[in-house]
Design a protein around this motif. Structure first.
Motif, short mmCIF file in Angstrom:
data_model
loop_
_atom_site.label_atom_id
_atom_site.label_comp_id
_atom_site.label_asym_id
_atom_site.label_seq_id
_atom_site.Cartn_x
_atom_site.Cartn_y
_atom_site.Cartn_z
N ASN A 186 23.68 35.17 -37.41
CA ASN A 186 22.74 34.42 -36.55
C ASN A 186 21.93 35.36 -35.65
OD1 ASN A 186 23.63 31.97 -37.65
ND2 ASN A 186 25.27 31.77 -36.13
N GLY A 187 21.46 36.44 -36.22
CA GLY A 187 20.64 37.39 -35.46
C GLY A 187 19.95 38.36 -36.39
N ILE A 188 19.08 39.18 -35.80
CA ILE A 188 18.30 40.14 -36.58
C ILE A 188 19.13 41.39 -36.86
CG2 ILE A 188 17.28 41.32 -34.57
CD1 ILE A 188 14.61 41.34 -36.16
N VAL A 189 18.92 41.98 -38.01
CA VAL A 189 19.54 43.27 -38.33
C VAL A 189 18.70 44.35 -37.67
CG1 VAL A 189 20.17 44.88 -40.17
CG2 VAL A 189 20.44 42.42 -40.53
N LYS A 190 19.34 45.15 -36.82
CA LYS A 190 18.61 46.20 -36.09
C LYS A 190 19.55 47.38 -35.87
CE LYS A 190 19.89 44.21 -31.63
NZ LYS A 190 19.43 43.64 -30.36
N SER A 191 18.95 48.51 -35.53
CA SER A 191 19.76 49.67 -35.15
C SER A 191 19.86 49.71 -33.64
CB SER A 191 19.16 50.96 -35.71
OG SER A 191 17.79 51.06 -35.39
N ASP A 192 21.05 50.09 -33.16
CA ASP A 192 21.37 50.05 -31.74
C ASP A 192 22.15 51.31 -31.41
OD1 ASP A 192 22.83 49.58 -29.29
OD2 ASP A 192 22.58 47.42 -29.56
N PRO A 193 21.75 52.08 -30.40
CA PRO A 193 22.46 53.32 -30.09
C PRO A 193 23.95 53.13 -29.85
CG PRO A 193 20.44 53.19 -28.82
CD PRO A 193 20.60 51.86 -29.49
#
Length: 465
Positions: A421-428
């Motif tokens: 239920n969310g966007i696929v993203k890169s996160d530090p």
């Protein structure tokens, strides 16, 4: 465009005007860059404290945030990223530097383990000189995703940036210089692909990070493997987004899927590329996507109201038209877009294809642009089967009203990253990286910083009686 045998030259994909040109390093200059990196590591950088490294990384972050457009505009001019997105990318690159400045020491803290020794522990030591081979589509973020953890762990870094974004590379190095980094700890190497094998095989280089195509990863990985050198490969993706019939907020799901497809004009490895929808909500979801796609504005990437800028190069536009045309010929239903763009700039129209079958080109190849390929499935089981029916395994998302079910289904998706239920993203803060032909190794988070370290076990005697 790109590079000749002597120069890198960037061309604005909106105006087709020359942006920047830089002379490539010859063999002697390349050797000097490698040697300088080695000397900087041995004579200074490996002996700095975590506190010293953190202070410098925070200074780099401040330099970029305080001069946002100076660092953002080269992305807009060299590869067409809308200015608001470019500013966001600079801030995200700064966030990576700040994150490792704050948490790097803790991620690499010595671990004490029980054994037959009086004392035994594992410590994380830098390897030396590392090489980062970087792409054009997120020139600052992907550079800092490599640089920040590698520097915080005590390595020196040589950045071989893409031939289409030479000014971005220059500005990245400037940020480190203005922040007061010691000389030669971070350097820019301007060479073509044909020079990389010799550089990778050079004994000075102790680790290699590549973000690029699966083809590039195959080549670089094979060379690094033959030299027994650690390598991190972040490669292509054909990310599935599974929309189940029990999704409670289809409007929100449509908002996020739309964002995932248009951000950076769809030129993202982790964008939702195959939209897999359960049959009862299939036509409704197509209409929701169509409504949102029709509202998006293509235009001048320097215009703050533009949501989608041009594609980086004309040959990429031609390649996408071929993918769409072949898929329509094979039976895909064209809901929106698909036509050739008439006008200024290398634009690709926002395109939605429905009734996509797994064998079609837009399903089995990576689509690096604003193309949504929608696939109908009868149930969850078929959705998982279709999601995994690809040579890629980078990321994926599941949309469902039952979070626990989403967590169970995540185990069945063969990807390195799943968002529920969310966007696929890169996160530090979180590790990212793919499986299958999407790569090996991890970047970011506590896992990414341990890719280029010597995980050294120390046994201290005497042995316990």
């Amino acid at each position: 465009m790109g590079y000749s045998t002597t120069h890198f030259k960037s061309i604005n994909p909106y105006t087709q005007e020359d942006v920047y040109e830089v002379k490539m390093h010859d063999t002697q200059e390349t050797t000097e860059i490698l040697q300088n990196a080695q000397e900087a590591f041995c004579n200074e950088w490996q002996d700095t404290t975590y506190e010293q490294r953190a202070k410098l990384l925070n200074a780099v972050a401040k330099q970029m945030k305080d001069n946002l457009d100076y660092y953002a505009l080269p992305m807009t001019e060299e590869m067409g990223k809308p200015i608001n997105e470019a500013r966001g990318e600079v801030n995200k690159a700064a966030l990576a530097a700040e994150h490792y400045a704050e948490f790097g020491e803790d991620y690499l803290k010595t671990e004490y383990l029980e054994s037959d020794a009086t004392e035994s522990y594992v410590q994380y030591l830098p390897l030396g000189v590392t090489l980062g081979i970087l792409p054009w589509n997120a020139p600052f973020w992907l550079a800092f995703r490599y640089l920040a953890p590698a520097l915080m762990s005590g390595n020196t870094c040589i950045m071989k940036h893409d031939s289409h974004t030479p000014l971005c590379a220059i500005r990245i190095i400037e940020a480190f210089q203005k922040a007061g980094f010691p000389k030669n700890v971070v350097q820019n190497l301007v060479v073509g692909h044909s020079s990389l094998e010799t550089i990778i095989r050079n004994p000075i280089v102790k680790g290699i990070s590549l973000t690029g195509s699966s083809k590039a990863g195959t080549s670089v990985g094979a060379i690094a493997g033959s030299e027994i050198k650690p390598v991190v490969l972040e490669l292509g993706g054909s990310d599935p987004a599974i929309i189940l019939k029990d999704t409670q907020d289809l409007e929100k799901a449509a908002d996020i899927i739309t964002l995932s497809r248009y951000i950076n004009a769809g030129q993202s490895c982790i964008a939702a590329k195959r939209i897999i929808v359960e049959e009862p909500i299939y036509e409704k979801f197509i209409e929701l996507l169509k409504q949102r796609f029709e509202k998006l504005k293509l235009g001048d990437p320097k215009d703050e109201t533009t949501t989608i800028g041009p594609i980086a190069r004309k040959e990429l536009v031609d390649q996408m038209h071929e993918q769409v045309d072949k898929s329509v010929a094979a039976g895909a239903r064209l809901i929106l877009g698909g036509q050739r763009y008439e006008g200024k700039g290398f634009f690709f129209p926002l395109t939605i294809l429905a009734d996509v079958e797994p064998g079609m080109v837009v399903s089995c190849q990576e689509t690096f642009g604003p193309i949504a390929a929608i696939i109908k499935v009868k149930d969850e089981k078929e959705a998982i089967k279709v999601a995994n029916d690809t040579e890629y395994g980078l990321g994926g998302s599941i949309w469902t009203g039952d979070t626990q079910k989403g967590k169970e289904l995540a185990k069945k998706i063969v990807t390195g990253q799943v968002s529920i239920n969310g966007i696929v993203k890169s996160d530090p803060r979180l590790p990212s990286g793919g499986v299958k032909k999407s790569g090996i190794g991890k970047e970011l988070g506590p896992h990414g910083i341990k890719m280029f370290v010597n995980t050294q076990q120390v046994w201290v005697g005497p042995a316990k009686g």
